[in-house]
Design an enzyme around this catalytic site. Structure first.
Site, PDB file in Angstrom:
ATOM      1  N   HIS A 278       0.859  -1.187   0.000  1.00 36.46           N
ATOM      2  CA  HIS A 278       0.000   0.000   0.000  1.00 36.46           C
ATOM      3  C   HIS A 278       0.890   1.230   0.000  1.00 36.46           C
ATOM      4  O   HIS A 278       1.950   1.226   0.623  1.00 36.46           O
ATOM      5  CB  HIS A 278      -0.893  -0.001   1.250  1.00 36.46           C
ATOM      6  CG  HIS A 278      -2.031   0.955   1.145  1.00 36.46           C
ATOM      7  ND1 HIS A 278      -1.908   2.282   1.439  1.00 36.46           N
ATOM      8  CD2 HIS A 278      -3.308   0.761   0.751  1.00 36.46           C
ATOM      9  CE1 HIS A 278      -3.075   2.869   1.230  1.00 36.46           C
ATOM     10  NE2 HIS A 278      -3.943   1.977   0.816  1.00 36.46           N
TER      11      HIS A 278
ATOM     12  N   ASP B  73      -8.031  -5.099   0.222  1.00 36.94           N
ATOM     13  CA  ASP B  73      -8.588  -5.881  -0.882  1.00 36.94           C
ATOM     14  C   ASP B  73      -8.259  -7.356  -0.818  1.00 36.94           C
ATOM     15  O   ASP B  73      -8.800  -8.150  -1.581  1.00 36.94           O
ATOM     16  CB  ASP B  73      -8.067  -5.321  -2.221  1.00 36.94           C
ATOM     17  CG  ASP B  73      -8.649  -3.967  -2.502  1.00 36.94           C
ATOM     18  OD1 ASP B  73      -9.837  -3.797  -2.213  1.00 36.94           O
ATOM     19  OD2 ASP B  73      -7.926  -3.090  -2.980  1.00 36.94           O
TER      20      ASP B  73
END
Ligand code: ACO
Length: 437
Positions: free
Chosen positions: A314, A371
């Site tokens: 991320h 996700d």
């Protein structure tokens, strides 16, 4: 909103140019988190721009909505931790908080729920749009088009200078997004559109419009309704990510809110952003079984191979994404409720285990993101992969709208206009076509 000038704003950073000229740059403190060096006058004072492609060191705005500490794995909305909100709140309560800054009282909450509920149907004429799309159109393509087209139907909420119109546009966008997303799905499978049922909660209503059919009663599972609600909460806002920055940039020119949210949907569509949970599922299916995980991890580390572990890493979190932990728990709840034994979950858990022990991932601080597990949950609920990003978009609409409104209400707001480091040709003379070689 006013510019932050709290304690600490008298600190100064000094910059010495190649000519020895010293420029003083004010440092502005936020309430928590890193302070910023105010470079607004830098070009005027020095003739230099800053260079930061990907904006990894750039604060693009002042905001009071969401705070992320990527090193600690902390996500706060208006000061409340995401895990507490996901555990104790519901989506519309969190939406109210994100939009208004405070948790609602019981009366405020009832009023807000009523306002959102009141706007869930789309203009009947809008249903004609769907027929113009191919049945196999990606739902995000449909959503981009239909949400942008809302500006053609709801003229009475496009005047961005009128606070009441901004508020109505917010209700319309938040309320209609589940309807629009579910309609995109229904159209793709050739089933009739289902009108919203306003007695249902926001998340339940979405499931009803997705899976209900007119000839049968739809049996709602409270566990699935709750899981959907939690997925919405976890995706509601995430500070100045690509799609939110897109919404702000589009809105900075004074564009109407429907056009801005359509721009956000377009940005979210990409696999490095909202498309990642769809990509995670494809990757898990491609890996196929637990014994192939080692091979996949090896590929992800190979710089000559463009394969990446989707759902890992991320831009901001260099620790566990706090949303991933809640997602993992929800994943087990949903699979338990549905009595599903999904081999992809086994692959996912093995992958997480192997990657978290691997030096490559440890050194680069690559952890599972939101996700990683959401795709498995959505798949178990019967939601096709092509709808995953559409669900993300409908939940993120709350954040987009809140950030857009915060920007419009900021007296310092001006059109967003980054500059560049130009490396193209210097001025040259036009050559007629017959003389070109
Ligand atoms: N698999 C393998 N290696 C990775 C991964 C990954 N998923 N993510 C990053 N790396 C490596 C990079 O190759 C790079 O290695 P290097 O330093 O040896 O060159 C290093 O880690 C840093 O990666 P960057 O791409 O520079 O990190 P950035 O912050 O730009 O990227 C991103 C973040 C786009 C999320 C990236 O981690 C990625 O592509 N992940 C997979 C896609 C994904 O899951 N996206 C969802 C994000 S969450 C969201 O949008 C809701």
């Amino acid at each position: 909103m006013t510019a932050a000038k709290p304690a600490g704003s008298n600190k100064i950073a000094t910059l010495t140019g190649p000519d020895g000229k010293v420029t003083q740059l004010p440092i502005i403190d936020g309430s928590v988190g890193p302070s910023v060096i105010d470079v607004r006058k830098l070009y005027n004072d020095t003739g230099y721009f800053t260079y930061d492609p990907g904006y990894t060191s750039t604060g693009s705005c002042e905001s009071k909505i969401t705070y992320i500490d990527g090193d600690q794995g902390i996500l706060l909305h208006r000061g409340y931790a995401i895990d507490e909100l996901a555990e104790k709140g519901d989506f519309l309560e969190v939406a109210y908080l994100i939009l208004n800054g405070e948790l609602p009282t019981a009366d405020q909450k009832a009023g807000f729920v009523q306002n959102v509920t009141y706007h869930t149907m789309v203009h009947e004429q809008m249903t004609q749009f769907w027929r113009g799309f191919r049945r196999d159109a990606h739902p995000m393509a449909v959503m981009c088009g239909v949400v942008g087209a809302m500006a053609a139907f709801y003229h009475d909420s496009t005047d961005i200078t009128d606070p009441r119109q901004r508020e109505i546009a917010s209700y319309r966008l938040i309320a209609k997004m589940p309807t629009i997303a579910a309609m995109a799905y229904k159209y793709s499978v050739g089933q009739p559109f289902m009108y919203p049922q306003n007695k249902l909660s926001y998340a339940e209503n979405f499931l009803y419009m997705m899976f209900g059919i007119p000839c049968e009663d739809y049996k709602m599972s409270p566990v699935l309704g709750k899981a959907m609600d939690r997925i919405f909460i976890l995706h509601a806002d995430h500070e100045q990510n690509a799609s939110t920055s897109t919404v702000r940039l589009a809105g900075s020119s004074g564009a109407n809110p429907f056009a801005c949210i359509a721009a956000g949907i377009a940005s979210l569509w990409g696999p490095a952003h909202g498309g990642a949970n769809e990509a995670v599922l494809e990757m898990l299916a491609e890996i196929g079984s637990k014994d192939k995980v080692g091979e996949a991890v090896k590929r992800a580390k190979n710089k000559d191979d463009n394969f990446r572990l989707m759902g890992f890493g991320h831009r901001v979190y260099k620790n566990f994404d706090p949303r991933a932990k809640i997602m993992q728990k929800t994943c087990h709840e949903v699979l338990g409720e549905l009595g599903i034994k999904d081999p992809l979950l086994d692959v996912a858990m093995e992958l997480e285990k192997v990657a978290l022990q691997d030096d490559y991932f440890v050194q680069r601080k690559l952890y599972p993101n939101v996700d990683f597990y959401s795709g498995i949950i959505l798949k178990a609920m019967g939601i096709p992969t092509s709808m995953f990003t559409a669900i993300f978009a409908l939940a993120r609409t709350v954040g987009w709208v809140a950030q857009w409104r915060e920007m419009i209400e900021d007296p310092q707001q001006k059109i967003g206009r980054p500059r560049q480091l130009y490396t193209g040709a210097a001025k040259r003379t036009y050559v007629p076509v017959e003389k070109r070689r």
